[in-house]
Scaffold this active site. Sequence first.
Site, PDB file in Angstrom:
ATOM      1  N   GLU A 165       8.002  55.506 -36.306  1.00 11.54           N
ATOM      2  CA  GLU A 165       7.754  54.372 -35.416  1.00 11.54           C
ATOM      3  C   GLU A 165       7.120  54.758 -34.084  1.00 11.54           C
ATOM      4  OE1 GLU A 165      11.186  51.886 -34.945  1.00 11.54           O
ATOM      5  OE2 GLU A 165      11.439  51.569 -37.087  1.00 11.54           O
ATOM      6  N   GLU A 370      13.211  52.506 -43.923  1.00  8.52           N
ATOM      7  CA  GLU A 370      14.372  51.955 -43.215  1.00  8.52           C
ATOM      8  C   GLU A 370      14.442  50.469 -43.490  1.00  8.52           C
ATOM      9  OE1 GLU A 370      14.763  52.493 -38.941  1.00  8.52           O
ATOM     10  OE2 GLU A 370      14.195  54.594 -39.110  1.00  8.52           O
TER      11      GLU A 370
HETATM   12  C1  FCB Z   1      14.513  51.625 -35.905  1.00 12.93           C
HETATM   13  C2  FCB Z   1      14.727  53.087 -35.629  1.00 12.93           C
HETATM   14  C3  FCB Z   1      16.074  53.591 -36.037  1.00 12.93           C
HETATM   15  C4  FCB Z   1      17.169  52.587 -35.793  1.00 12.93           C
HETATM   16  C5  FCB Z   1      16.803  51.235 -36.329  1.00 12.93           C
HETATM   17  C6  FCB Z   1      17.851  50.176 -36.144  1.00 12.93           C
HETATM   18  O1  FCB Z   1      13.583  51.123 -35.013  1.00 12.93           O
HETATM   19  O2  FCB Z   1      13.750  53.870 -36.270  1.00 12.93           O
HETATM   20  O3  FCB Z   1      16.295  54.817 -35.392  1.00 12.93           O
HETATM   21  O4  FCB Z   1      17.498  52.565 -34.463  1.00 12.93           O
HETATM   22  O5  FCB Z   1      15.619  50.788 -35.742  1.00 12.93           O
END
Ligand code: FCB
Length: 469
Positions: A165, A370
Site C-alpha cells: 500500500e 488483505e
Molecule cells: C491496511 C494495512 C494493514 C492493516 C489494515 C487494516 O491498510 O495494510 O496493515 O492496518 O489496513
Amino acid sequence: MTFTFPPDFLWGTATASYQVEGAVHEDGRTPSIWDTFCERSGTIADGSSGAVACDQYHRYREDIELMQELGVGAYRLSISWSRIIPEYRGPVNDKGVQHYRRVLQALRDAHIRPVVTLYHWDLPQYLQDRGGWAVRETAEEFERYADVLARELGELVDTWTTLNEPWCSAYLGYGSGVHAPGIQDYGQALAAAHHLNLAHGLAVQAIRRRLGDEAKVSVTLNLQVCRAASASPADMRAKEQSDLFANEIWLGPMFDGRYDPRLLQSTEGISDWAFVHHGDMETIRQPLDSLGINYYSTMYVRQREHDLVTASARPAGPYSSPMPAQEGVEVLPPEGQLTAMGWNQEPEGLRDLLVEMSKRYPGLQLMVTENGSAWDDTVENGGSPFGGEIVHDPHRVTYLEEHIKAVAEAIDEGAPVSGYFAWSLLDNFEWSLGYGKRFGILRVNYDNQERIWKDSGLRFREIVRGNAI
Ligand code: FCB
C-alpha cells in the site's frame, strides 16, 4: 450453492512486522519511523506503540501451529528493514537475518508458503532523518535492502512483495500526516509516491538479478473502488479525479510505464514533478508475477459545489482522499452497517475490482493479499472447540463469507485470482488507532499474549479445509 475453488488456490493469513513482532530493541534492531511516531504525543489513539504488540518475534512457532490448525497454505508477513540493516549504509545484521531464516524455515516445515513483503511501512528512522521517501536516496537504499534479502533469504521465500500500500506510505505519511513520519506537505507526498514507485522497480530488478526469472515477484496495492454518487458528468469527473490519485498514480507507472498527464495537470502549484528522472519509467515498469490487492470497502464521491475548504483546513480522515489537488471532490459519508473502523461493507466492490483488473491486465495473476473487518469483540468463558475462551463475532463471519463469495464470483467471471489472505491472523497494533481496533480471526489477550479462537477463525478453517464456500 457451493463454489469450489481451483485446487491450487492459496489460502492464507496476513500480518506486518511492526504490527505483530514487538521486540523492538532486540538483536540489534534500530528504530523505524513508527517507533519514533508513537513516541510523539497525540499520534496514536490509545497512546500505545508496537513495542510489544503480539510478541510474534518470540511466539512465531505457536502462531505457525495455529496456522496449521487453520489449514492455510500461506502466510503473508513483512520484514523489518531496520532489523536487517540497522545503520545507514551499515553492515547486514546477522541476528536479524537469522531470525527471519528461522521463521521462514519453520513455515516451510509446516508446509506454509511464505509470501514476504519487503516494506510494510516501517522505514528505518536513519533514512527518515535524511528525508525519507521524499528523497530519491531512499529508493536507492531500498534496492540494496532488496538485494540483501534476496541473497540471504532467497531460497526460503515463495513470493516477494516489494511494497504494501504505497498509497498509505505517501499520502498518510507525508500528506495528511496521520501515519509516520507525520509530515503534512502534499509536495512531499507526491515525491514520496514517485520514489516508492521507483523503489518498487529497483527492488524487482535486484531480486531478479540475484534469483533469476524464476523468482516470483509482486506488489500489493490498496486499489480503491471509487464510485460516483450519480451519473452526472460532474460526479463522474469527481470519480475520475479520485481514481487518478488513488489508483492511476501506481498502476500507471508500474504497469503502463507512464504517469497520466492529468495527474501532472491537477497538481500544478503543488509540485513540478522534477523528481521524475529520465529513465525512471523504464525502471518502474517491471514484469510481475502477480498483483496483490488489499480490499476493505468502497468510496462514494461527488462534485463539491462550493469548494471553499482550503488545502490546509481540509479534514484529512485517515481513509478519505487526502490530496488537496482533488479540487471539488467530496467523499460522501459511508452508508449501511459500518465496521468498527467506520468503513462501509460492499463485497461487490471486491468482485468488480478483481474483474476490472483482469480485463485491464489480461494474464496477470491477482491475489487478495488483505481483506477483513474490525469489530468490538467480547470474550466468552468456555465454548472453544480447542478448550478455553471464545469470541462470537457474527459480523466478522458474515463479512468474511460475503467477501470470499465475491472472490468466487470474480473467478466465475474469469478473473485469475490465485489466493486470498485474511487480514489478520491476529488482532494487532492497528497503526494510529492502536490496539482498540481488532481485525484478527484469532483474538489476542494483550495481558498474557494468549491467542483465543473466534468464530470467524473457525469459519475460515472450514472454508480453507473444504476449499469451498
Ligand atoms: C491496511 C494495512 C494493514 C492493516 C489494515 C487494516 O491498510 O495494510 O496493515 O492496518 O489496513
